[in-house]
Design an enzyme around this catalytic site. Structure first.
Site, PDB file in Angstrom:
ATOM      1  N   ARG A  37      -2.720  -1.791  -8.318  1.00 39.82           N
ATOM      2  CA  ARG A  37      -1.448  -2.441  -8.643  1.00 39.82           C
ATOM      3  C   ARG A  37      -0.858  -1.892  -9.938  1.00 39.82           C
ATOM      4  O   ARG A  37       0.367  -1.850 -10.085  1.00 39.82           O
ATOM      5  CB  ARG A  37      -1.630  -3.953  -8.729  1.00 39.82           C
ATOM      6  CG  ARG A  37      -1.718  -4.567  -7.341  1.00 39.82           C
ATOM      7  CD  ARG A  37      -1.946  -6.043  -7.384  1.00 39.82           C
ATOM      8  NE  ARG A  37      -1.629  -6.637  -6.089  1.00 39.82           N
ATOM      9  CZ  ARG A  37      -1.935  -7.869  -5.750  1.00 39.82           C
ATOM     10  NH1 ARG A  37      -2.553  -8.663  -6.592  1.00 39.82           N
ATOM     11  NH2 ARG A  37      -1.608  -8.330  -4.554  1.00 39.82           N
ATOM     12  N   LYS A 201      -7.924 -16.898  10.631  1.00 36.86           N
ATOM     13  CA  LYS A 201      -7.252 -18.079  11.194  1.00 36.86           C
ATOM     14  C   LYS A 201      -5.961 -17.792  11.945  1.00 36.86           C
ATOM     15  O   LYS A 201      -5.118 -17.047  11.461  1.00 36.86           O
ATOM     16  CB  LYS A 201      -6.895 -19.039  10.060  1.00 36.86           C
ATOM     17  CG  LYS A 201      -8.089 -19.682   9.424  1.00 36.86           C
ATOM     18  CD  LYS A 201      -7.601 -20.638   8.371  1.00 36.86           C
ATOM     19  CE  LYS A 201      -8.753 -21.298   7.651  1.00 36.86           C
ATOM     20  NZ  LYS A 201      -8.280 -21.897   6.411  1.00 36.86           N
ATOM     21  N   GLY A 353      -3.889  -7.590   1.036  1.00 34.53           N
ATOM     22  CA  GLY A 353      -5.035  -8.484   1.154  1.00 34.53           C
ATOM     23  C   GLY A 353      -6.236  -7.800   1.782  1.00 34.53           C
ATOM     24  O   GLY A 353      -6.570  -6.668   1.437  1.00 34.53           O
TER      25      GLY A 353
HETATM   26  P1  AMP Z   1      -7.626 -13.567   6.577  1.00 32.74           P
HETATM   27  O1  AMP Z   1      -7.659 -13.874   5.108  1.00 32.74           O
HETATM   28  O2  AMP Z   1      -7.197 -14.709   7.424  1.00 32.74           O
HETATM   29  O3  AMP Z   1      -6.892 -12.275   6.882  1.00 32.74           O
HETATM   30  O4  AMP Z   1      -9.131 -13.331   6.988  1.00 32.74           O
HETATM   31  C1  AMP Z   1      -9.934 -12.318   6.476  1.00 32.74           C
HETATM   32  C2  AMP Z   1     -11.366 -12.757   6.597  1.00 32.74           C
HETATM   33  O5  AMP Z   1     -11.636 -13.061   7.952  1.00 32.74           O
HETATM   34  C3  AMP Z   1     -12.381 -11.726   6.161  1.00 32.74           C
HETATM   35  O6  AMP Z   1     -13.069 -12.193   5.048  1.00 32.74           O
HETATM   36  C4  AMP Z   1     -13.300 -11.616   7.365  1.00 32.74           C
HETATM   37  O7  AMP Z   1     -14.667 -11.583   7.027  1.00 32.74           O
HETATM   38  C5  AMP Z   1     -13.007 -12.876   8.140  1.00 32.74           C
HETATM   39  N1  AMP Z   1     -13.339 -12.741   9.567  1.00 32.74           N
HETATM   40  C6  AMP Z   1     -12.892 -11.812  10.409  1.00 32.74           C
HETATM   41  N2  AMP Z   1     -13.464 -11.971  11.625  1.00 32.74           N
HETATM   42  C7  AMP Z   1     -14.278 -13.035  11.534  1.00 32.74           C
HETATM   43  C8  AMP Z   1     -15.154 -13.681  12.455  1.00 32.74           C
HETATM   44  N3  AMP Z   1     -15.286 -13.244  13.696  1.00 32.74           N
HETATM   45  N4  AMP Z   1     -15.835 -14.759  12.015  1.00 32.74           N
HETATM   46  C9  AMP Z   1     -15.700 -15.184  10.747  1.00 32.74           C
HETATM   47  N5  AMP Z   1     -14.908 -14.607   9.826  1.00 32.74           N
HETATM   48  C10 AMP Z   1     -14.199 -13.544  10.229  1.00 32.74           C
END
Ligand code: AMP
Length: 396
Positions: A37, A201, A353
């Protein structure tokens, strides 16, 4: 192209220019562990210096919640920026951000000098877009430049409030570049246009899925959010991540894709384990899982399916990993997608992210067309929202 005033459209010679940057970098014991950044902010700072502005930089760092927290001081950023720029960046260490130190430092500036203010979130009003702090910031400036894409989705004093009290407001090069890349991809894409959405999510990406279904030719889903779709289609998903409140929504999105003629790709196999642990024994499952199993990555058939879907893409937007990429044994799906993007002849845009972190840690950073510096901001942009930090800048 973004129709906002930019640093190329303003005259800053001899003027005090308040430049909002995104210096929200990870720190460990006062050491900056990822300076992307800072590097991304350099072109705008150099331009303002070269044009003879008195450059007053400001940013937030972490979440001090309106209180001075020494571990969230921007002091280390001033030191590193001085090295990167090859000129002194004077740090104005006021707990109230715009205090005697800042005022004296600005007063003493010559054209081309640089001062960095203390963490804007040391002031509680910052995140509430309060008038007093907005005016304090504006009192230091003749011109305001916003180059903080990573915070452009927040209406704070240093991104929005200050613009009410400064006549000339412009965007910096980073902001312009981010909006141009994301905007062109979403609104004027070379086709086929493929979006890949993953991460934990569904709930955090609802509006993105909904908006992108209006734009893309193919939507690829992976990561923890795919199990809500799988459950909605009647599969047993064991202990996998799921959001039961969103099962109807998942069905709705699948139906919307069908109605729009958008290819909607979901995993056809999954790497499952009984524990959330890199060393847990795993197996590949097609269809339903056992009740004590959880999905942690897309399986080999899905990797091939997704690679094939990306092979002829001309524009790709990717936000969210395909599995728990932080654990090497469950990173294969995310690596496969990164590899596919590195190989194809397409404009490839990575939302900030976790996807940006994944692409960088896996060593594919320089193979992508654009890696956004803003996770939340790029998501809101993909939702089709106008970012308040951009909306507040004068039109050309
Ligand atoms: P987000 O912040 O919603 O983009 O999610 C990113 C996070 O989702 C990362 O830390 C991943 O480890 C987690 N993630 C991705 N796939 C899975 C899964 N199948 N089960 C649990 N966590 C997950």
């Amino acid at each position: 192209m973004l129709n906002k005033k930019s640093v190329d459209d303003i005259n800053v010679k001899g003027k005090r220019v308040l430049c909002r940057c995104d210096f929200n970098v990870p720190l460990q014991n006062g050491v900056i562990t990822d300076e992307n950044r800072l590097v991304a902010a350099l072109p705008t700072i150099k331009k303002l210096v070269a044009d003879g502005g008195k450059v007053i930089l400001c940013s937030h760092l972490g979440k001090p919640k309106g209180e001075p927290k020494p571990e969230l001081s921007l002091a280390p950023v001033a030191v590193r920026l001085s090295e990167l720029l090859g000129q002194e960046v004077k740090f104005a260490a006021d707990d109230c951000v715009v205090g005697d130190n800042a005022k004296a430092a600005v007063e003493a500036m010559k054209d081309g000098d640089i001062v960095l203010l203390q963490n804007t979130r040391y002031r509680a009003e910052e995140t509430k877009n309060g008038e007093a702090f907005s005016k304090d910031l504006a009192s230091l400036a003749d011109v305001f430049v916003n180059d903080a894409f990573g915070t452009a989705h927040r209406a704070h004093c240093s991104t929005v409030g200050v613009t009410q009290f400064v006549d000339t407001c412009a965007v910096g090069y980073l902001m312009q570049k981010e909006i141009d890349f994301l905007g062109n991809a979403v609104n004027n894409p070379a086709r086929p246009f493929v979006a890949i959405l993953g991460g934990s999510k569904v709930s955090s990406k609802i509006s993105v899925i909904n908006n992108l279904l209006e734009k893309v030719d193919t939507l690829i889903i992976g990561g923890g959010m795919s199990y809500t779709f799988a459950k909605a289609q009647g599969q047993e998903i064991g202990k996998s991540l799921v959001e039961d409140d969103y099962l109807d929504y998942a069905k709705e999105m699948i139906a919307k894709a069908e109605a729009k003629g958008v290819k909607f790709l979901l995993p056809v196999d999954t790497v499952v384990a009984k524990e959330f642990n890199n060393d847990a024994p795993s197996r590949v499952v097609e269809g339903s899982m056992e009740p004590d199993e959880m999905g942690l990555d897309i399986g080999p058939k899905t990797r091939e399916l997704y690679k094939a879907a990306l092979a002829d893409a001309k524009t790709v937007v990717w936000n969210g990993p395909m599995g728990v990429f932080e654990m090497p044994n469950f990173a294969k799906g995310t690596v496969a997608v990164a590899e596919a993007l590195a190989e194809i002849d397409a404009t490839t845009i990575i939302g900030g992210g976790d996807s940006a972190a994944a692409v960088n840690t896996l060593g594919f950073g320089d193979k992508m067309t654009h890696i956004s510096t803003g996770g939340g901001a790029s998501l809101e942009f993909l939702e089709g929202k106008e970012l308040p930090g951009v909306a507040a800048i004068n039109d050309k």
